[in-house]
Design a protein around this motif. Structure first.
Motif, PDB file in Angstrom:
ATOM      1  N   THR A   1       0.833  -1.200   0.000  1.00 31.12           N
ATOM      2  CA  THR A   1       0.000   0.000   0.000  1.00 31.12           C
ATOM      3  C   THR A   1       0.868   1.251   0.000  1.00 31.12           C
ATOM      4  O   THR A   1       0.442   2.313  -0.459  1.00 31.12           O
ATOM      5  CB  THR A   1      -0.928   0.026   1.235  1.00 31.12           C
ATOM      6  OG1 THR A   1      -0.137  -0.030   2.435  1.00 31.12           O
ATOM      7  CG2 THR A   1      -1.889  -1.154   1.213  1.00 31.12           C
ATOM      8  N   VAL A   2       2.092   1.121   0.524  1.00 33.55           N
ATOM      9  CA  VAL A   2       3.058   2.221   0.504  1.00 33.55           C
ATOM     10  C   VAL A   2       3.919   2.148  -0.756  1.00 33.55           C
ATOM     11  O   VAL A   2       4.121   3.142  -1.458  1.00 33.55           O
ATOM     12  CB  VAL A   2       3.947   2.188   1.766  1.00 33.55           C
ATOM     13  CG1 VAL A   2       5.008   3.277   1.698  1.00 33.55           C
ATOM     14  CG2 VAL A   2       3.100   2.345   3.017  1.00 33.55           C
ATOM     15  N   THR A   3       4.412   0.944  -1.060  1.00 34.98           N
ATOM     16  CA  THR A   3       5.306   0.783  -2.206  1.00 34.98           C
ATOM     17  C   THR A   3       4.588   1.066  -3.521  1.00 34.98           C
ATOM     18  O   THR A   3       5.142   1.718  -4.412  1.00 34.98           O
ATOM     19  CB  THR A   3       5.889  -0.638  -2.224  1.00 34.98           C
ATOM     20  OG1 THR A   3       6.541  -0.891  -0.983  1.00 34.98           O
ATOM     21  CG2 THR A   3       6.893  -0.801  -3.350  1.00 34.98           C
ATOM     22  N   GLY A   4       3.355   0.573  -3.665  1.00 36.16           N
ATOM     23  CA  GLY A   4       2.594   0.814  -4.893  1.00 36.16           C
ATOM     24  C   GLY A   4       2.351   2.289  -5.136  1.00 36.16           C
ATOM     25  O   GLY A   4       2.415   2.772  -6.273  1.00 36.16           O
TER      26      GLY A   4
ATOM     27  N   ALA B   1       4.309   4.733  -4.090  1.00 35.49           N
ATOM     28  CA  ALA B   1       5.587   5.332  -4.480  1.00 35.49           C
ATOM     29  C   ALA B   1       5.936   4.993  -5.930  1.00 35.49           C
ATOM     30  O   ALA B   1       6.441   5.842  -6.673  1.00 35.49           O
ATOM     31  CB  ALA B   1       6.694   4.854  -3.543  1.00 35.49           C
ATOM     32  N   LEU B   2       5.669   3.755  -6.344  1.00 35.57           N
ATOM     33  CA  LEU B   2       5.966   3.358  -7.715  1.00 35.57           C
ATOM     34  C   LEU B   2       5.128   4.150  -8.709  1.00 35.57           C
ATOM     35  O   LEU B   2       5.622   4.561  -9.764  1.00 35.57           O
ATOM     36  CB  LEU B   2       5.712   1.865  -7.897  1.00 35.57           C
ATOM     37  CG  LEU B   2       6.624   0.904  -7.131  1.00 35.57           C
ATOM     38  CD1 LEU B   2       6.216  -0.528  -7.391  1.00 35.57           C
ATOM     39  CD2 LEU B   2       8.076   1.120  -7.511  1.00 35.57           C
ATOM     40  N   ALA B   3       3.859   4.358  -8.393  1.00 33.14           N
ATOM     41  CA  ALA B   3       2.981   5.129  -9.283  1.00 33.14           C
ATOM     42  C   ALA B   3       3.478   6.564  -9.411  1.00 33.14           C
ATOM     43  O   ALA B   3       3.477   7.144 -10.502  1.00 33.14           O
ATOM     44  CB  ALA B   3       1.542   5.097  -8.764  1.00 33.14           C
ATOM     45  N   GLN B   4       3.901   7.159  -8.305  1.00 34.78           N
ATOM     46  CA  GLN B   4       4.440   8.516  -8.348  1.00 34.78           C
ATOM     47  C   GLN B   4       5.697   8.584  -9.203  1.00 34.78           C
ATOM     48  O   GLN B   4       5.850   9.475 -10.038  1.00 34.78           O
ATOM     49  CB  GLN B   4       4.746   9.002  -6.934  1.00 34.78           C
ATOM     50  CG  GLN B   4       3.514   9.375  -6.124  1.00 34.78           C
ATOM     51  CD  GLN B   4       3.889  10.054  -4.820  1.00 34.78           C
ATOM     52  OE1 GLN B   4       4.792   9.616  -4.113  1.00 34.78           O
ATOM     53  NE2 GLN B   4       3.201  11.117  -4.486  1.00 34.78           N
ATOM     54  N   ALA B   5       6.604   7.627  -9.001  1.00 36.85           N
ATOM     55  CA  ALA B   5       7.847   7.624  -9.766  1.00 36.85           C
ATOM     56  C   ALA B   5       7.586   7.473 -11.256  1.00 36.85           C
ATOM     57  O   ALA B   5       8.321   8.014 -12.089  1.00 36.85           O
ATOM     58  CB  ALA B   5       8.763   6.498  -9.281  1.00 36.85           C
ATOM     59  N   ALA B   6       6.511   6.752 -11.608  1.00 41.16           N
ATOM     60  CA  ALA B   6       6.213   6.504 -13.012  1.00 41.16           C
ATOM     61  C   ALA B   6       5.689   7.738 -13.736  1.00 41.16           C
ATOM     62  O   ALA B   6       5.996   7.952 -14.909  1.00 41.16           O
ATOM     63  CB  ALA B   6       5.205   5.361 -13.134  1.00 41.16           C
ATOM     64  N   VAL B   7       4.895   8.575 -13.055  1.00 42.17           N
ATOM     65  CA  VAL B   7       4.249   9.699 -13.751  1.00 42.17           C
ATOM     66  C   VAL B   7       4.999  11.010 -13.616  1.00 42.17           C
ATOM     67  O   VAL B   7       4.772  11.942 -14.402  1.00 42.17           O
ATOM     68  CB  VAL B   7       2.796   9.899 -13.255  1.00 42.17           C
ATOM     69  CG1 VAL B   7       1.970   8.671 -13.520  1.00 42.17           C
ATOM     70  CG2 VAL B   7       2.762  10.264 -11.768  1.00 42.17           C
ATOM     71  N   ILE B   8       5.897  11.115 -12.643  1.00 44.83           N
ATOM     72  CA  ILE B   8       6.619  12.378 -12.442  1.00 44.83           C
ATOM     73  C   ILE B   8       7.333  12.844 -13.713  1.00 44.83           C
ATOM     74  O   ILE B   8       7.276  14.033 -14.060  1.00 44.83           O
ATOM     75  CB  ILE B   8       7.602  12.267 -11.254  1.00 44.83           C
ATOM     76  CG1 ILE B   8       6.830  12.315  -9.933  1.00 44.83           C
ATOM     77  CG2 ILE B   8       8.626  13.392 -11.283  1.00 44.83           C
ATOM     78  CD1 ILE B   8       7.687  12.080  -8.708  1.00 44.83           C
ATOM     79  N   PRO B   9       8.002  11.952 -14.466  1.00 43.32           N
ATOM     80  CA  PRO B   9       8.686  12.430 -15.670  1.00 43.32           C
ATOM     81  C   PRO B   9       7.754  13.029 -16.723  1.00 43.32           C
ATOM     82  O   PRO B   9       8.212  13.775 -17.587  1.00 43.32           O
ATOM     83  CB  PRO B   9       9.370  11.159 -16.208  1.00 43.32           C
ATOM     84  CG  PRO B   9       9.535  10.281 -15.026  1.00 43.32           C
ATOM     85  CD  PRO B   9       8.325  10.531 -14.191  1.00 43.32           C
ATOM     86  N   LEU B  10       6.462  12.701 -16.667  1.00 43.92           N
ATOM     87  CA  LEU B  10       5.515  13.213 -17.654  1.00 43.92           C
ATOM     88  C   LEU B  10       4.946  14.575 -17.271  1.00 43.92           C
ATOM     89  O   LEU B  10       4.293  15.226 -18.091  1.00 43.92           O
ATOM     90  CB  LEU B  10       4.353  12.220 -17.846  1.00 43.92           C
ATOM     91  CG  LEU B  10       4.732  10.807 -18.291  1.00 43.92           C
ATOM     92  CD1 LEU B  10       3.496   9.918 -18.330  1.00 43.92           C
ATOM     93  CD2 LEU B  10       5.411  10.832 -19.644  1.00 43.92           C
TER      94      LEU B  10
ATOM     95  N   ALA C   1      12.656   1.773  -8.348  1.00 42.02           N
ATOM     96  CA  ALA C   1      11.977   1.915  -7.062  1.00 42.02           C
ATOM     97  C   ALA C   1      11.476   0.566  -6.564  1.00 42.02           C
ATOM     98  O   ALA C   1      11.543   0.254  -5.369  1.00 42.02           O
ATOM     99  CB  ALA C   1      10.811   2.897  -7.192  1.00 42.02           C
ATOM    100  N   TYR C   2      10.966  -0.263  -7.483  1.00 40.24           N
ATOM    101  CA  TYR C   2      10.492  -1.600  -7.109  1.00 40.24           C
ATOM    102  C   TYR C   2      11.646  -2.462  -6.596  1.00 40.24           C
ATOM    103  O   TYR C   2      11.538  -3.116  -5.553  1.00 40.24           O
ATOM    104  CB  TYR C   2       9.838  -2.273  -8.318  1.00 40.24           C
ATOM    105  CG  TYR C   2       9.548  -3.742  -8.115  1.00 40.24           C
ATOM    106  CD1 TYR C   2       8.453  -4.148  -7.357  1.00 40.24           C
ATOM    107  CD2 TYR C   2      10.380  -4.717  -8.657  1.00 40.24           C
ATOM    108  CE1 TYR C   2       8.190  -5.487  -7.159  1.00 40.24           C
ATOM    109  CE2 TYR C   2      10.133  -6.058  -8.458  1.00 40.24           C
ATOM    110  CZ  TYR C   2       9.033  -6.452  -7.714  1.00 40.24           C
ATOM    111  OH  TYR C   2       8.779  -7.778  -7.512  1.00 40.24           O
TER     112      TYR C   2
END
Length: 496
Positions: free
Chosen positions: A61-64, A66-75, A223-224
């Protein structure tokens, strides 16, 4: 709705007072997103009981998120330039709010993990867009003071998250950790619709497909992998497990492909050529060090108070409150000092406080009292308040002004990975030290010795940051529409 305008004083430049309402919308949105990122730390045990699940599964619930944030930040930068910062900022807040509603209604841990990913997809773009928005709204010569104001939620929210979540878990229900975001999100959207101006859009290239694919893949996979390695303390895998190695290898390969593709592309998704600026590069490296120190302490201290000292979630949140208050007090002070003396002395002083606080915590024992814990917490909060926003402002000023959105996206994604690295590395270190001391002399001192070693490492990281900060210098002022003939180095970083 017509685009609101920012009133200006007689000299034609906007004043700080005139941009307070737009700043309020940005601050409310950022506070909601950042607060939720740390509120979960004190609720994990409750989720294990509620859903009859293991820590290894619940921690996703925490890692998912963070992963979602890391994925969209570059966009974030490209979308802001393409569709407008106001529209993307408000849509991100709306998506985060919808994700919060879904999280509050989750009936299984699997549903909660999926809904947290939706939250992360919305929340990941809020902070970088808000930083760029704020800098563009700031009156000339007042960037440090304004960025200090916007930086309050960046340090206040992570430290106050455990207080709010701890109280809700113990005296209400965990559902309200998420449902409390709903009215806050609605208020942020209403204020934003009425007060945020439609900033001039930047000319954007055709969609960078390679960048769009490999940047999220690289940051999410790294991140994963790092998060999987750090989960060993909670019954997870460790650095040599297949999922860890797969994440790191896939992320590393994707990162190499992304860097090569972006450097060869005339109009990339993320402008990596900005690293040609030595001022920018030094500032980013130092930002990573500060990020490790910040999220390392935010991870270790609640864990120490709950596991070693046996405090409840709410009691832990209250003990952390002085850190939040000191960070909030010194954040605007750090911004104003930046306007007067620059980043180097302010950041050095802030990191000195952080190193001292972490060193004091490294000497904790069974007999350590609450006041003895609160004093270093105040030092940590004050140090972060002094150093974080002057450093962020220095980095932005080191890059061409019209690339600010791209710069904040770039640094934001990297910070997410560094935060994961801090948590993963410290978790692995903690597990190793517990194993070491257990083999030597089992007893009640084991957790204190183990946490003490981890805090000492953080203190050393702070000292290393001071050495890097000595290399900071005031960046040359960058202007919009800089001609290549006038400033060739800047034109090389632009890529446009």
């Amino acid at each position: 709705m017509a685009s609101p305008s920012i009133p200006a004083p007689h000299n034609g430049e906007p004043s700080i007072r005139s941009i307070m309402l737009p700043l309020l919308a940005i601050i409310v949105g950022m506070f909601m997103v950042i607060l939720d990122g740390t509120a979960m730390n004190v609720a994990l045990n409750q989720f294990m009981v509620e859903f009859e699940s293991t820590f290894t599964l619940v921690q996703w619930t925490v890692t998912g998120y963070a992963l979602a944030q890391a994925a969209v930040i570059p966009l974030a930068g490209w979308l802001s330039d393409k569709f407008g910062a106001k529209k993307i900022f408000l849509l991100s807040v709306v998506m985060f709010t919808i994700g919060s509603i879904l999280c509050g209604l989750a009936g299984t841990v699997e549903q909660l993990i999926v809904f947290r990913v939706i939250q992360g997809l919305g929340g990941g773009m809020v902070a970088p867009i808000a930083m760029a928005f704020t800098y563009r709204l700031s009156p000339p010569g007042k960037q440090g003071a304004v960025m200090g104001m916007i930086g309050i939620p960046m340090l206040l929210a992570p430290a106050s998250g455990p207080v709010v979540a701890g109280w809700l878990v113990e005296y209400a229900t965990w559902h309200w950790i998420f449902l409390i975001n709903v009215p806050i999100g609605i208020i942020a959207v209403i204020i934003g619709l009425r007060t945020l101006p439609n900033l001039e859009r930047q000319t954007v290239p055709a969609l960078d497909l390679l960048g769009m694919i490999f940047a999220p893949l690289a940051f999410a996979a790294l991140a994963y992998g790092i998060s999987s390695a750090g989960s060993e303390h909670g019954g997870g895998s460790g650095w040599t497990a297949p999922e860890t190695l797969i994440g790191l290898i896939v992320g590393g390969v994707a990162l190499v492909i992304f860097i090569v593709a972006e450097l060869r592309r005339k109009n990339p998704l993320l402008e990596l050529r900005v690293f040609k600026s030595a001022d920018f590069t030094r500032g980013v490296v130092l930002q990573w060090i500060v990020q490790i120190a910040l999220f390392g302490t935010l991870f270790l201290i609640p864990l120490f108070l709950i596991q070693a000292k046996g405090y409840s979630a709410f009691e832990t949140g209250l003990i952390l409150l002085p850190q939040a208050l000191s960070a909030g007090v010194f954040m605007p002070i750090g911004g104003k000092l930046f306007d007067k003396v620059g980043a180097r002395p302010v950041v050095i002083f802030g990191l000195l406080l952080v190193s001292t606080g972490a060193y004091l915590l490294s000497n904790i024992t069974v007999d350590t009292t609450i006041p003895q814990i609160m004093v270093p917490l105040v030092l940590l909060g004050s140090g972060m308040g002094f150093s974080m926003m002057p450093l962020n402002t220095h980095i932005i000023q080191s890059a061409p002004r019209h690339l600010v959105g791209r710069v904040t996206s770039l640094t934001g994604a990297a910070q997410q990975v560094m935060s994961s690295f801090a948590i993963a590395g410290l978790s692995t270190l903690l597990a190793d030290r517990i194993k070491h001391y257990s083999a030597q002399n089992p007893g009640p001192e084991i957790p204190y010795l183990s946490f003490g070693d981890a805090f000492f490492v953080l203190s050393c990281i702070g000292v290393f940051g001071i050495l890097v900060a000595l290399l900071l210098r005031k960046p040359k002022q960058q202007d919009d529409g800089v001609a290549a003939s006038d400033k060739p180095d800047v034109s090389m970083m632009m890529g446009h």
